[in-house]
Design a protein around this motif. Structure first.
Motif, PDB file in Angstrom:
ATOM      1  N   TYR A   1       0.836  -1.204   0.000  1.00 27.58           N
ATOM      2  CA  TYR A   1       0.000   0.000   0.000  1.00 27.58           C
ATOM      3  C   TYR A   1       0.873   1.259   0.000  1.00 27.58           C
ATOM      4  CZ  TYR A   1      -3.317   3.560   1.497  1.00 27.58           C
ATOM      5  OH  TYR A   1      -4.069   4.708   1.594  1.00 27.58           O
ATOM      6  N   ASP A   2       1.912   1.274   0.826  1.00 29.24           N
ATOM      7  CA  ASP A   2       2.819   2.431   0.868  1.00 29.24           C
ATOM      8  C   ASP A   2       3.439   2.677  -0.508  1.00 29.24           C
ATOM      9  OD1 ASP A   2       2.353   2.941   3.552  1.00 29.24           O
ATOM     10  OD2 ASP A   2       4.094   1.798   4.244  1.00 29.24           O
ATOM     11  N   ARG A   3       3.845   1.606  -1.157  1.00 31.81           N
ATOM     12  CA  ARG A   3       4.429   1.740  -2.507  1.00 31.81           C
ATOM     13  C   ARG A   3       3.385   2.251  -3.497  1.00 31.81           C
ATOM     14  NH1 ARG A   3       6.885  -2.729  -6.416  1.00 31.81           N
ATOM     15  NH2 ARG A   3       7.651  -1.308  -7.994  1.00 31.81           N
ATOM     16  N   TRP A   4       2.175   1.722  -3.391  1.00 31.75           N
ATOM     17  CA  TRP A   4       1.085   2.133  -4.269  1.00 31.75           C
ATOM     18  C   TRP A   4       0.768   3.621  -4.072  1.00 31.75           C
ATOM     19  CZ3 TRP A   4      -4.399   2.940  -3.349  1.00 31.75           C
ATOM     20  CH2 TRP A   4      -5.170   2.907  -4.508  1.00 31.75           C
ATOM     21  N   ILE A   5       0.807   4.092  -2.822  1.00 31.69           N
ATOM     22  CA  ILE A   5       0.576   5.505  -2.506  1.00 31.69           C
ATOM     23  C   ILE A   5       1.670   6.363  -3.158  1.00 31.69           C
ATOM     24  CG2 ILE A   5       0.652   7.209  -0.613  1.00 31.69           C
ATOM     25  CD1 ILE A   5      -1.986   5.746  -0.768  1.00 31.69           C
ATOM     26  N   GLU A   6       2.920   5.896  -3.064  1.00 31.68           N
ATOM     27  CA  GLU A   6       4.034   6.627  -3.677  1.00 31.68           C
ATOM     28  C   GLU A   6       3.863   6.732  -5.192  1.00 31.68           C
ATOM     29  OE1 GLU A   6       7.520   4.514  -2.429  1.00 31.68           O
ATOM     30  OE2 GLU A   6       7.242   5.096  -0.341  1.00 31.68           O
ATOM     31  N   ASP A   7       3.183   5.743  -5.788  1.00 32.14           N
ATOM     32  CA  ASP A   7       2.952   5.749  -7.235  1.00 32.14           C
ATOM     33  C   ASP A   7       1.691   6.516  -7.624  1.00 32.14           C
ATOM     34  OD1 ASP A   7       5.231   4.246  -7.574  1.00 32.14           O
ATOM     35  OD2 ASP A   7       4.171   2.336  -7.778  1.00 32.14           O
ATOM     36  N   GLY A   8       1.056   7.187  -6.657  1.00 28.86           N
ATOM     37  CA  GLY A   8      -0.100   8.026  -6.979  1.00 28.86           C
ATOM     38  C   GLY A   8      -1.433   7.548  -6.451  1.00 28.86           C
ATOM     39  N   GLY A   9      -1.473   6.423  -5.766  1.00 28.42           N
ATOM     40  CA  GLY A   9      -2.732   5.945  -5.201  1.00 28.42           C
ATOM     41  C   GLY A   9      -3.160   6.777  -4.007  1.00 28.42           C
ATOM     42  N   ASN A  10      -4.390   6.576  -3.554  1.00 27.70           N
ATOM     43  CA  ASN A  10      -4.883   7.244  -2.350  1.00 27.70           C
ATOM     44  C   ASN A  10      -5.925   6.357  -1.693  1.00 27.70           C
ATOM     45  OD1 ASN A  10      -7.655   8.024  -3.348  1.00 27.70           O
ATOM     46  ND2 ASN A  10      -6.419   9.192  -4.813  1.00 27.70           N
ATOM     47  N   GLN A  11      -6.298   6.699  -0.479  1.00 32.73           N
ATOM     48  CA  GLN A  11      -7.196   5.834   0.280  1.00 32.73           C
ATOM     49  C   GLN A  11      -8.575   5.723  -0.368  1.00 32.73           C
ATOM     50  OE1 GLN A  11      -7.006   6.500   4.477  1.00 32.73           O
ATOM     51  NE2 GLN A  11      -8.671   5.093   4.924  1.00 32.73           N
ATOM     52  N   MET A  12      -9.074   6.795  -0.921  1.00 33.00           N
ATOM     53  CA  MET A  12     -10.389   6.742  -1.573  1.00 33.00           C
ATOM     54  C   MET A  12     -10.339   5.849  -2.809  1.00 33.00           C
ATOM     55  SD  MET A  12     -13.317   7.668  -1.036  1.00 33.00           S
ATOM     56  CE  MET A  12     -14.890   8.049  -1.682  1.00 33.00           C
ATOM     57  N   LEU A  13      -9.263   5.940  -3.565  1.00 30.96           N
ATOM     58  CA  LEU A  13      -9.102   5.083  -4.737  1.00 30.96           C
ATOM     59  C   LEU A  13      -8.941   3.622  -4.328  1.00 30.96           C
ATOM     60  CD1 LEU A  13      -8.915   4.896  -7.790  1.00 30.96           C
ATOM     61  CD2 LEU A  13      -6.465   5.383  -7.612  1.00 30.96           C
ATOM     62  N   LEU A  14      -8.320   3.381  -3.193  1.00 28.54           N
ATOM     63  CA  LEU A  14      -8.210   2.015  -2.687  1.00 28.54           C
ATOM     64  C   LEU A  14      -9.609   1.434  -2.471  1.00 28.54           C
ATOM     65  CD1 LEU A  14      -6.115  -0.162  -1.655  1.00 28.54           C
ATOM     66  CD2 LEU A  14      -6.694   0.656   0.631  1.00 28.54           C
ATOM     67  N   PHE A  15     -10.492   2.251  -1.906  1.00 25.48           N
ATOM     68  CA  PHE A  15     -11.866   1.814  -1.648  1.00 25.48           C
ATOM     69  C   PHE A  15     -12.655   1.637  -2.942  1.00 25.48           C
ATOM     70  CE2 PHE A  15     -16.345   2.948  -0.581  1.00 25.48           C
ATOM     71  CZ  PHE A  15     -16.652   1.813   0.152  1.00 25.48           C
TER      72      PHE A  15
END
Length: 148
Positions: free
Chosen positions: A101-115
């Motif tokens: 998840y941390d790596r995905w966030i660094e690549d532009g993801g966010n918590q709302m997009l995760l949901f």
């Protein structure tokens, strides 16, 4: 007697023409949802055993767990994703999923997009919704994501 027998044969033939096999009638559900992190795609789909474990852990059903509030806590979403990944990624711990998840966030993801883009489509391929419900839900989630 001959007329009745002829009518019965017509009715049977008509019914046989209207019969659709189960294989033809069922719509094909996507086998997995994928979570792409970097160059790697992780297969996500909840099995019945994993759903049972999650429901026992949180003492509620899955739909209540993800729809009680606007968005579930990050820890719950990551635990669900860990369970959805487990059959195909043996040995992935919760800490491993946190790192993903941390790596995905660094690549532009966010918590709302995760949901909206990862968790809810995973539930859809896991059989929580019909295809029509999943499509409508994903469309409304997409609209919600665009507003934010």
């Amino acid at each position: 007697m001959g007329k009745l027998q002829g009518l019965d044969e017509e009715v049977i033939q008509e019914k046989e023409e209207n019969v659709v096999s189960y294989e033809e009638a069922k719509t094909k559900r996507r086998p997995f949802h994928y979570w792409k992190i970097g160059e790697r795609e992780y297969k996500l789909k909840l099995t019945t055993a994993m759903i049972g474990k999650l429901e026992n852990k949180y003492r509620t059903n899955m739909l209540t767990l993800v729809s009680e509030d606007n968005i579930p806590p990050l820890s719950i979403m990551l635990t669900i994703l860990q369970a959805a990944m487990a059959p195909w990624e043996h040995g992935k711990s919760y800490a491993d999923v946190q790192k993903l998840y941390d790596r995905w966030i660094e690549d532009g993801g966010n918590q709302m997009l995760l949901f909206t883009g990862i968790l809810m489509p995973t539930l859809a391929v896991s059989g929580f919704f019909t295809e029509k419900q999943a499509a409508a839900m994903l469309e409304s989630l997409k609209d919600m994501d665009e507003l934010i």
